[in-house]
Design an enzyme around this catalytic site. Structure first.
Site: not given
Ligand code: UN1
Length: 509
Positions: A263, A297
């Site tokens: 990821e 992310c």
């Molecule tokens: C991340 O930023 O690594 O969809 C995960 C989202 C959250 C998870 C983010 N449920 O923004």
């Protein structure tokens, strides 16, 4: 942009200590690294890292726990995860406090992160009764052809600072019900959060009579993570972080024929069509671009706006950005907490300098804030930047609240711009035109792992699979059938015909 006063070191230390005590964590004191808070930039506790010998022992212990865990019926494995979910409900505020202290997330988002953990526990408990394989029509009479699913062994989880608990729980809850043991290497920026998560899982294991060693925690820097990458007993390495990290981890795990679930970086965009409901769009855009101070992310980094509406949209966004309260994550009015470090702030400022050199125009934000109140912390005004084309830094993921605004004339052009970056995590379109929405979701539309309509790019629910394409790494975690990544399948042919028939009509003996 309004400001609020910051808590001091004594407040943060005390609040962390209360949470740690309530959960029953004894800190591994030492002199290797510090638990810090980006809220003031101060160090809270000096801690000891896991040594490489200890890390090796942890993997060995987890591997031996796996041998009993794999033959525990899956619904009973689910009981461990159910208990973890109960303990998380009980300690929701404590875990959220540590997330706010270590990651600098505002409290409402920190509580949301713990809710996300509770949700994945519920999901995994249900999953523990739904680990199914298919039966396939055999070409031979008196034969049954089927697939069965089995755990991999030890799953290594490498997680980042920005979701210091939820990403662990997506991996761990699912990996455990699938029959694996887990060894976790969290970010060295969030040791306290990882210690409480680990302690809650150990308590859950004691409460339901599961082996404690089905989960082990390794603390320290990347050297500790490299042990998981290299160890052949670790069947799957699930790593969350930058594309640069994934480029190192992926090939090294592949070289030993291990599996990896990556990821990595995102450069997420939303298209805003002329038919969009602008009130809704503004709210969706601001949360996605500014939430977690631009350090998800899934953060919205590019806004691709139809030329007809760019002026009113930008005017309203600029206004919304000006009003954003920046400051203490513990103040309930705050919407923007600190960046994780002064290094992150420098990256943000470098990115803004680069985009300006390329002709971009900063419409609002970008300055450092609260410098006097917290000289070691890194508070930044979220920035909105108008750009003419997608080049240079606009094609990169800068882990900070910068939103680049691009304009388009036709949907084809918007989709081409949207897809013309190396990353492929999350995406969305704001439109009331169904045809546009469907094209965006079709194979000719967004090339991302997440594609939304009339919401932003961040804030996904756990029920769907989470992950992205291209340089985001291709992994899928959390809901849907992401569990398959944590298991191996075997194809089983059972002959109950009493005779031997070979496939493909082969004649032999
Ligand atoms: C991340 O930023 O690594 O969809 C995960 C989202 C959250 C998870 C983010 N449920 O923004």
């Amino acid at each position: 942009m309004a400001q609020h006063s910051l808590p001091d070191l004594a407040f943060l230390t005390n609040r962390a200590q209360v949470a740690l005590q309530r959960i029953g964590v004894t800190l591994p004191r030492g002199t290797d690294f510090y638990a810090r808070s980006p809220i003031t930039g101060d160090s809270l506790f000096a801690l000891r890292s896991t040594t490489s010998v200890e890390a090796d022992q942890a993997v060995a212990a987890a591997h031996s726990a796996f041998r009993t865990w794999r033959s525990t019926p899956a619904p009973r494995r689910g009981e461990l995860v159910r208990r973890l979910g109960e303990l998380l409900r009980e300690h929701k505020g404590d875990v959220a406090d540590l997330i706010a202290i270590e990651a600098g997330k505002i409290r409402s988002e920190a509580l949301g992160e713990v809710q996300e953990m509770i949700d994945i526990c519920d999901f995994a408990v249900g999953l523990s009764r739904q680990l199914y394989g298919r039966t396939i029509a055999s070409e031979r009479p008196g034969h049954r052809l089927a697939e069965s699913w089995h755990p991999l062994g030890v799953v290594g989880v490498i997680s980042a600072f920005n979701f210091p608990a939820a990403v662990w729980s997506w991996n761990t809850a699912v990996a455990l019900v699938c029959g694996n043991a887990v060894v976790w290497k969290p970010s060295e920026r969030t040791p306290l959060t990882s210690l409480v998560c680990s302690q809650l899982l150990a308590r859950a294991a004691d409460d339901v009579g599961a082996p404690r060693d089905v989960h082990r925690l390794l603390l320290g820097d990347r050297m500790v993570g490299e042990i998981l990458v290299a160890d052949p007993r670790v069947g799957l390495v699930s790593a969350t972080g930058s594309t640069r990290m994934g480029r190192e981890v992926g090939p090294r795990v592949a070289a030993r024929f291990g599996r990896s679930l990556l990821e990595l970086g995102g450069n997420n965009a939303s298209i805003v069509s002329p038919s969009a409901d602008l009130d809704l769009a503004i709210r969706g855009i601001v949360f996605a671009a500014v939430g977690t101070a631009g350090q998800r992310c899934t953060t919205l980094r590019r806004l691709i706006v139809h030329r007809e509406i760019v002026a009113p949209l930008v005017a309203r966004l600029t206004d919304a950005y000006r009003k954003l309260p920046i400051g203490s994550p513990f103040d309930e009015n705050t919407r923007v907490g600190p960046l994780i470090s002064t290094g992150a702030l420098e990256n943000m400022q470098r990115a803004l300098a680069r985009v300006q050199a390329d002709g971009g125009k900063i419409l609002v934000g970008g300055s450092r804030r609260l410098t006097e109140a917290a000289p070691q912390a890194a508070y930044a005004e979220p920035a909105l930047v108008l750009v003419d084309d997608q080049k240079g830094v606009v094609r990169e993921e800068t882990f900070a609240p910068i939103l680049y605004v691009l304009t388009y004339n036709t949907l084809d052009e918007a989709i081409a711009l949207h897809n013309d970056v190396p990353q492929g995590l999350s995406s969305s379109i704001f439109t009331r035109n169904q045809e546009e929405a469907e094209v965006f979701l079709s194979s000719e539309g967004s090339d991302c792992g997440i594609a939304n309509v009339n919401i932003g790019t961040s804030g996904a629910e756990i029920g769907g699979a989470f992950g992205g394409e291209k340089e985001t790494g291709g992994g899928r975690e959390s809901g849907s059938d992401a569990w398959r990544a944590y298991m191996r399948s075997a194809t089983n042919t059972v002959n109950y015909s009493g005779g031997l028939t070979l496939a493909q009509n082969v004649n032999f003996l």
